[in-house]
Design an enzyme around this catalytic site. Structure first.
Site, PDB file in Angstrom:
ATOM      1  N   ARG A 107      -6.832  -0.775  -3.615  1.00  0.00           N
ATOM      2  CA  ARG A 107      -6.074  -1.970  -3.201  1.00  0.00           C
ATOM      3  C   ARG A 107      -4.596  -1.597  -3.144  1.00  0.00           C
ATOM      4  NH1 ARG A 107      -4.014  -6.972  -6.427  1.00  0.00           N
ATOM      5  NH2 ARG A 107      -3.058  -7.969  -4.636  1.00  0.00           N
ATOM      6  N   HIS A 152       2.920  -8.448  -0.871  1.00  0.00           N
ATOM      7  CA  HIS A 152       3.068  -8.293  -2.317  1.00  0.00           C
ATOM      8  C   HIS A 152       4.562  -8.402  -2.640  1.00  0.00           C
ATOM      9  CE1 HIS A 152       0.872  -6.675  -6.051  1.00  0.00           C
ATOM     10  NE2 HIS A 152       2.102  -6.909  -6.460  1.00  0.00           N
ATOM     11  N   GLU A 197      -0.509 -13.204  -5.623  1.00  0.00           N
ATOM     12  CA  GLU A 197       0.098 -14.007  -6.687  1.00  0.00           C
ATOM     13  C   GLU A 197       1.195 -14.960  -6.206  1.00  0.00           C
ATOM     14  OE1 GLU A 197       1.315 -11.632 -10.002  1.00  0.00           O
ATOM     15  OE2 GLU A 197      -0.681 -10.862 -10.358  1.00  0.00           O
ATOM     16  N   ASN A 337      -6.122 -12.026 -10.534  1.00  0.00           N
ATOM     17  CA  ASN A 337      -5.421 -11.052 -11.387  1.00  0.00           C
ATOM     18  C   ASN A 337      -5.270 -11.681 -12.760  1.00  0.00           C
ATOM     19  OD1 ASN A 337      -5.090  -9.632  -9.031  1.00  0.00           O
ATOM     20  ND2 ASN A 337      -2.869  -9.907  -8.910  1.00  0.00           N
ATOM     21  N   TYR A 339      -4.090 -10.837 -16.991  1.00  0.00           N
ATOM     22  CA  TYR A 339      -3.578  -9.899 -17.998  1.00  0.00           C
ATOM     23  C   TYR A 339      -3.564 -10.470 -19.415  1.00  0.00           C
ATOM     24  CZ  TYR A 339      -1.898  -6.882 -14.179  1.00  0.00           C
ATOM     25  OH  TYR A 339      -1.813  -6.063 -13.082  1.00  0.00           O
ATOM     26  N   GLU A 406      -6.782  -7.373 -10.335  1.00  0.00           N
ATOM     27  CA  GLU A 406      -5.826  -6.640 -11.181  1.00  0.00           C
ATOM     28  C   GLU A 406      -6.126  -6.910 -12.643  1.00  0.00           C
ATOM     29  OE1 GLU A 406      -1.547  -6.976 -10.684  1.00  0.00           O
ATOM     30  OE2 GLU A 406      -1.824  -7.088  -8.506  1.00  0.00           O
TER      31      GLU A 406
HETATM   32  C1  BGC Z   1       1.567  -7.814 -10.157  1.00  0.00           C
HETATM   33  C2  BGC Z   1       1.914  -6.345 -10.153  1.00  0.00           C
HETATM   34  C3  BGC Z   1       2.494  -5.947 -11.500  1.00  0.00           C
HETATM   35  C4  BGC Z   1       1.455  -6.230 -12.553  1.00  0.00           C
HETATM   36  C5  BGC Z   1       1.841  -5.766 -13.946  1.00  0.00           C
HETATM   37  C6  BGC Z   1       0.929  -8.279 -11.424  1.00  0.00           C
HETATM   38  O1  BGC Z   1       1.343  -9.580 -11.668  1.00  0.00           O
HETATM   39  O2  BGC Z   1       0.783  -8.130  -9.050  1.00  0.00           O
HETATM   40  O3  BGC Z   1       2.786  -6.088  -9.114  1.00  0.00           O
HETATM   41  O4  BGC Z   1       2.884  -4.616 -11.539  1.00  0.00           O
HETATM   42  O5  BGC Z   1       1.252  -7.623 -12.603  1.00  0.00           O
HETATM   43  O6  BGC Z   1       2.970  -6.417 -14.384  1.00  0.00           O
END
Ligand code: BGC
Length: 502
Positions: A107, A152, A197, A337, A339, A406
């Site tokens: 990607r 992006h 995003e 995505n 995290y 992601e």
């Molecule tokens: C983004 C990336 C970024 C990653 C880690 C995501 O929100 O799409 O561009 O590097 O987070 O911070």
């Protein structure tokens, strides 16, 4: 929320405490179930973060070039993306890393200003087009599918000059750019992502929260941006659907990011506060696409607060019924995505003063100190959050195909022995497998961010998220495997997260 948190952390963060906390996964056992055959694994990057060559061979300036060049102190370590990981020259090395890991797809994003220096289709930069064609051919030669993001975060400055994502013209301009990309590259592209995003684009870029173009129009500009991002996505989706899908046989969707928001207690008030927050974060972009229109709670809360603030109408620009119908259904699968996670408790209604998306959402939003802090980074590690988010998505939007586009973590201290990343990946993927096996959630792909260290926005080169190390002081930018690259390769080969599975 993520960008806000990131911004604060970039400014304040001094010491890493990774490994010292409790991620609330105590006692959790990594599953010994395997990923089903046919499950797809990938890695992700974005143009500005890896390419460099910022003004090379006719590329136009984009808002991150502009913003960082004119505000060098904005980036934590004073670096820029001018050279980044130099993938403009070293894309073959990137593909070699991917081949070594054995990923099924890559990607990456196209820099709008590299192929259209002024953002408009009257002037096409052949060198830029060749760069992406060469990359696509290299991927094909190595049996790696392309998942291509059209946007992006790197808007051509020429389009920012006319108002960027707050000018209705952007809808048609984005659609023309998208159409050109389908024409130029579509024969090589299996999956398209229109926008990456929208939350970061709109609240980060127009809500004053630390992303280019650095506009501070809280509670106003950020909603205009959201409206036009969604309409632009929909227009680009329809063009692909009607004019290209039957010839090119690809799929197309939007990528929405979301943290998970966990109610602090089981009380109805905390649950409502958490639900409201996720509707303002994820629902704001997902509801129009997967159900239709802004989430009702947003419509109600923004209207109510706007009137109390003295506006004669809501600050949330309404969609007409034609627009609702136009945006609804513009997906081929749900791409997310993810995290990190937050806790949410009910709180008194925020004061009525300046407009603000954060106040519109309300609630008391925080992370637990006991959750592990990712090394120089903006998030804490909360592996169970991905499972809860996926369950909420299924309950809210129905039984859709989901691809994780992601997920990843920053380095602890620059070592190649990145055991903390292996632990992160193992735990997050284990919760993913639980979601698949225990909750019957249809997840078909997982994308690790990122294949190589790159330019982590306002965190610069402090934020290293690659499974290959890149020494940013070395002009050659060699790619060196970290231990996690071997771990990920083994997962892809064996479909198992442990040394052996059942
Ligand atoms: C983004 C990336 C970024 C990653 C880690 C995501 O929100 O799409 O561009 O590097 O987070 O911070």
């Amino acid at each position: 929320m993520k960008f806000l948190y990131r911004f604060v952390i970039f400014t304040l963060f001094v010491v890493s405490s990774f490994g010292d906390g409790d991620d609330d996964d105590v006692g959790y056992e990594v599953t010994n179930k395997t990923f089903p055959k046919g499950f797809l694994f990938g890695v992700a990057t974005a143009a500005y973060q890896i390419e460099g060559g910022w003004d090379e061979d006719g590329k136009g300036e984009q808002i991150w070039d502009m913003w960082i060049h004119s505000n060098p102190k904005i980036v934590a370590d004073g670096s820029t993306g001018d050279v980044a990981s130099d993938s403009y020259h070293k894309y073959k090395e990137d593909v070699a890393c991917m081949t070594e890991v054995g990923v099924h797809y890559y990607r990456f994003s196209i820099a709008w200003a590299r192929i259209l220096p002024n953002g408009r289709t009257n002037k096409v930069n052949k060198a830029g087009v060749d760069y992406y064609l060469n990359l696509l051919k290299e991927l094909k030669a190595n049996g790696i599918e392309a998942m291509v993001t059209l946007y992006h975060w790197d808007l051509p400055t020429a389009l920012h000059d006319i108002g960027g994502w707050t000018n209705p013209e952007i809808v048609g301009l984005f659609a023309e750019y998208a159409q050109l990309c389908y024409e130029l590259f579509g024969d090589y592209v299996k999956t398209w992502v229109t926008i990456n995003e929208p939350k970061q684009i709109c609240h980060g870029g127009y809500g004053g929260s630390g992303y280019a173009p650095g506009i501070n129009s809280e509670g106003l500009g950020e909603y205009l941006c959201a409206r036009y991002v969604l309409l632009a996505h929909a227009k680009a989706w329809h063009i692909y659907d009607t004019e290209f899908r039957s010839k090119q046989n690809g799929r197309i969707t939007i990528v929405i990011d979301s943290d998970w928001f966990e109610p602090t207690t089981d009380s109805a008030e905390d649950k409502e506060a958490a639900e409201t927050k996720i509707q303002f974060v994820f629902g704001m972009y997902a509801n129009p696409v997967f159900i239709g229109d802004w989430p009702q709670v947003m419509i109600d809360r923004v209207a109510d607060r706007s009137l109390k603030e003295g506006f004669d109408q809501t600050r949330l620009p309404p969609f007409s019924s034609e627009e609702v119908a136009d945006i609804r259904g513009t997906y081929d699968f749900l791409a997310i995505n993810h995290y990190t996670s937050y806790m949410v408790s009910a709180a008194a209604e925020p004061n009525i003063d300046n407009p603000s998306w954060v106040k519109d959402a309300g609630g008391n939003v925080y992370q637990k100190d006991t959750w592990q802090q990712a090394a120089i980074g903006w998030f804490r590690i909360v592996p169970w959050g991905i499972g809860k988010l996926l369950k909420w998505i299924k309950a809210t939007y129905g039984d859709l195909e989901i691809v994780i586009t992601e997920n990843g973590v920053s380095d602890r201290n620059g070592t190649l022995e990145d055991d903390h990343r292996i632990r992160y990946l193992k735990l997050y993927m284990s919760h993913l497998l639980d979601a698949m096996y225990e909750d019957n959630i249809n997840i078909t792909g997982y994308t690790l961010w990122s294949i190589i260290d790159n330019f982590e926005w306002t965190q610069g080169f402090n934020g290293k998220l690659g499974i290959y190390y890149v020494n940013m002081s070395d002009p050659e930018r060699p790619r060196v495997p970290k231990k996690s690259s071997k771990y990920y390769a083994n997962v892809i080969k064996t479909l198992c997260l442990q040394d052996s599975c059942e």
